[in-house]
Scaffold this active site. Structure first.
Site, PDB file in Angstrom:
ATOM      1  N   ARG A 109       0.858  -1.196   0.000  1.00  0.00           N
ATOM      2  CA  ARG A 109       0.000   0.000   0.000  1.00  0.00           C
ATOM      3  C   ARG A 109       0.882   1.229   0.000  1.00  0.00           C
ATOM      4  O   ARG A 109       1.744   1.378   0.868  1.00  0.00           O
ATOM      5  CB  ARG A 109      -0.859   0.038   1.272  1.00  0.00           C
ATOM      6  CG  ARG A 109      -2.050  -0.822   1.229  1.00  0.00           C
ATOM      7  CD  ARG A 109      -3.114  -0.416   2.202  1.00  0.00           C
ATOM      8  NE  ARG A 109      -2.712   0.066   3.504  1.00  0.00           N
ATOM      9  CZ  ARG A 109      -3.574   0.458   4.435  1.00  0.00           C
ATOM     10  NH1 ARG A 109      -4.867   0.430   4.189  1.00  0.00           N
ATOM     11  NH2 ARG A 109      -3.159   0.877   5.600  1.00  0.00           N
ATOM     12  N   THR A 150      -1.148   7.544  -0.549  1.00  0.00           N
ATOM     13  CA  THR A 150      -2.458   7.398  -1.225  1.00  0.00           C
ATOM     14  C   THR A 150      -3.222   6.167  -0.734  1.00  0.00           C
ATOM     15  O   THR A 150      -4.429   6.065  -0.970  1.00  0.00           O
ATOM     16  CB  THR A 150      -2.272   7.237  -2.744  1.00  0.00           C
ATOM     17  OG1 THR A 150      -1.576   6.007  -2.980  1.00  0.00           O
ATOM     18  CG2 THR A 150      -1.471   8.379  -3.336  1.00  0.00           C
ATOM     19  N   ASP A 201      -0.150  -3.754  12.169  1.00  0.00           N
ATOM     20  CA  ASP A 201       0.388  -4.053  10.841  1.00  0.00           C
ATOM     21  C   ASP A 201       0.730  -5.544  10.778  1.00  0.00           C
ATOM     22  O   ASP A 201       1.700  -5.995  11.397  1.00  0.00           O
ATOM     23  CB  ASP A 201       1.630  -3.196  10.580  1.00  0.00           C
ATOM     24  CG  ASP A 201       2.078  -3.316   9.135  1.00  0.00           C
ATOM     25  OD1 ASP A 201       2.320  -4.458   8.678  1.00  0.00           O
ATOM     26  OD2 ASP A 201       2.155  -2.297   8.440  1.00  0.00           O
ATOM     27  N   ASP A 223       4.328  -6.550   9.448  1.00  0.00           N
ATOM     28  CA  ASP A 223       5.395  -6.249  10.407  1.00  0.00           C
ATOM     29  C   ASP A 223       5.358  -7.195  11.603  1.00  0.00           C
ATOM     30  O   ASP A 223       6.402  -7.653  12.076  1.00  0.00           O
ATOM     31  CB  ASP A 223       5.274  -4.800  10.901  1.00  0.00           C
ATOM     32  CG  ASP A 223       5.755  -3.807   9.852  1.00  0.00           C
ATOM     33  OD1 ASP A 223       6.519  -4.214   8.948  1.00  0.00           O
ATOM     34  OD2 ASP A 223       5.369  -2.625   9.930  1.00  0.00           O
TER      35      ASP A 223
HETATM   36  C1  PRP Z   1      -1.434  -4.861   4.187  1.00  0.00           C
HETATM   37  C2  PRP Z   1      -2.274  -6.118   4.290  1.00  0.00           C
HETATM   38  C3  PRP Z   1      -3.078  -6.071   3.025  1.00  0.00           C
HETATM   39  C4  PRP Z   1      -3.317  -4.596   2.820  1.00  0.00           C
HETATM   40  C5  PRP Z   1      -4.701  -4.284   3.273  1.00  0.00           C
HETATM   41  O1  PRP Z   1      -0.347  -5.065   3.383  1.00  0.00           O
HETATM   42  O2  PRP Z   1      -1.532  -7.289   4.421  1.00  0.00           O
HETATM   43  O3  PRP Z   1      -2.383  -6.612   1.898  1.00  0.00           O
HETATM   44  O4  PRP Z   1      -2.354  -3.915   3.655  1.00  0.00           O
HETATM   45  O5  PRP Z   1      -5.000  -2.961   3.044  1.00  0.00           O
HETATM   46  P1  PRP Z   1      -6.076  -2.492   1.975  1.00  0.00           P
HETATM   47  O6  PRP Z   1      -7.283  -3.348   2.158  1.00  0.00           O
HETATM   48  O7  PRP Z   1      -6.306  -1.056   2.356  1.00  0.00           O
HETATM   49  O8  PRP Z   1      -5.470  -2.626   0.614  1.00  0.00           O
HETATM   50  P2  PRP Z   1       0.778  -3.952   3.100  1.00  0.00           P
HETATM   51  O9  PRP Z   1       0.414  -3.209   1.872  1.00  0.00           O
HETATM   52  O10 PRP Z   1       1.009  -3.144   4.334  1.00  0.00           O
HETATM   53  O11 PRP Z   1       2.032  -4.816   2.725  1.00  0.00           O
HETATM   54  P3  PRP Z   1       2.869  -5.889   3.568  1.00  0.00           P
HETATM   55  O12 PRP Z   1       1.950  -7.090   3.780  1.00  0.00           O
HETATM   56  O13 PRP Z   1       4.015  -6.190   2.681  1.00  0.00           O
HETATM   57  O14 PRP Z   1       3.258  -5.252   4.879  1.00  0.00           O
HETATM   58  N1  URA Z   2      -2.678  -3.427   6.790  1.00  0.00           N
HETATM   59  C1  URA Z   2      -2.468  -3.968   8.011  1.00  0.00           C
HETATM   60  O1  URA Z   2      -1.539  -4.769   8.182  1.00  0.00           O
HETATM   61  N2  URA Z   2      -3.281  -3.609   9.002  1.00  0.00           N
HETATM   62  C2  URA Z   2      -4.296  -2.754   8.848  1.00  0.00           C
HETATM   63  O2  URA Z   2      -5.027  -2.478   9.824  1.00  0.00           O
HETATM   64  C3  URA Z   2      -4.500  -2.204   7.576  1.00  0.00           C
HETATM   65  C4  URA Z   2      -3.682  -2.558   6.565  1.00  0.00           C
END
Ligand code: PRP
Ligand code: URA
Length: 207
Positions: A102, A106, A198, A201
């Site tokens: 993400r 944005t 998160d 993380d």
């Molecule tokens: C997080 C999560 C989803 C997304 C959800 O991933 O694992 O993929 O955000 O958010 P959304 O519904 O608003 O799209 P992130 O983009 O943080 O990546 P990561 O798993 O690599 O930390």
């Molecule tokens: N991605 C995450 O990991 N947690 C949230 O709450 C939203 C997006």
């Protein structure tokens, strides 16, 4: 599409563990995986079966076997934490990958990777991500899978926001969503509240 909220006591108990801020990365990882395994029971309960001829040590008989290919597709990174338990239950499943992050300002999903097995059209796809926040990542993944020919796409998540569910209902009407909880909503940073923080993380110890 109405989401199927899996109201099982074992899942609720495990969800409390993953929400807790003091749960360390090891327990978080184990518990996310366990929740995914339990949820996959519900998400696969209507899979078609076919009759097969077999021989037991005593006699010829007939049994039932899964009639369609199963493809597990985690959305990187956090979806990776849900793969092992499901793959253990469906060991012949193939695994595709979708890499999305993400954008920090944005909140839109940015794609960096995808790789799918052949014959998505004839398969049931289990799309995995613990978090359905704005729904942008799930929708982008759905679009990529559709583009690659998938028809039966089932999203298995752990925590969703009402906004994310509405977004998926609108843009991915034929994708069934299985979720353990729908929370209050999103904060200004588009994190789910109360949520679990998160997920990527916490799974991988990167913060
Ligand atoms: C997080 C999560 C989803 C997304 C959800 O991933 O694992 O993929 O955000 O958010 P959304 O519904 O608003 O799209 P992130 O983009 O943080 O990546 P990561 O798993 O690599 O930390
Ligand atoms: N991605 C995450 O990991 N947690 C949230 O709450 C939203 C997006």
């Amino acid at each position: 599409m109405n989401p199927i909220i899996i109201n099982h006591p074992l899942i609720k108990n495990k969800l409390t563990k993953v929400r807790h801020k003091d749960t360390d990365s090891k327990l978080f990882r184990e518990t996310v995986n366990e929740i995914a395994g339990l949820m996959s029971y519900e998400a696969t309960k209507d899979l078609p079966l076919e009759t097969v001829d077999i021989e037991t040590p005593l006699a010829k008989t007939q049994g039932e076997a899964l009639a369609r290919d199963i493809v597990i597709v985690p959305i990187l990174r956090a979806g990776l934490g849900m793969v092992d338990a499901i793959h253990m239950l469906i060991p012949h499943a193939k695994i595709g990958h979708i890499g999305l992050y993400r954008d920090e300002t944005t909140f839109a999903p940015a794609k960096y990777y995808s790789k799918f097995p052949l014959n998505l059209a004839g398969a049931t796809v289990l799309l995995l991500d613990p978090m359905l926040a704005t729904g942008g990542s799930a929708k982008a993944s759905y679009d990529m899978l559709k583009e690659a020919g998938a028809q039966d796409i089932r999203f298995i998540g752990i925590v969703a926001s009402p906004e994310g569910i509405d977004f998926i209902k609108k843009h991915c009407p034929d994708m069934q969503v299985y979720i353990a909880a729908v929370d209050q909503g999103l904060n200004d940073n588009k994190y789910i509240v109360p949520g679990l923080g998160d997920a990527g993380d916490r799974l991988f110890g990167t913060k």
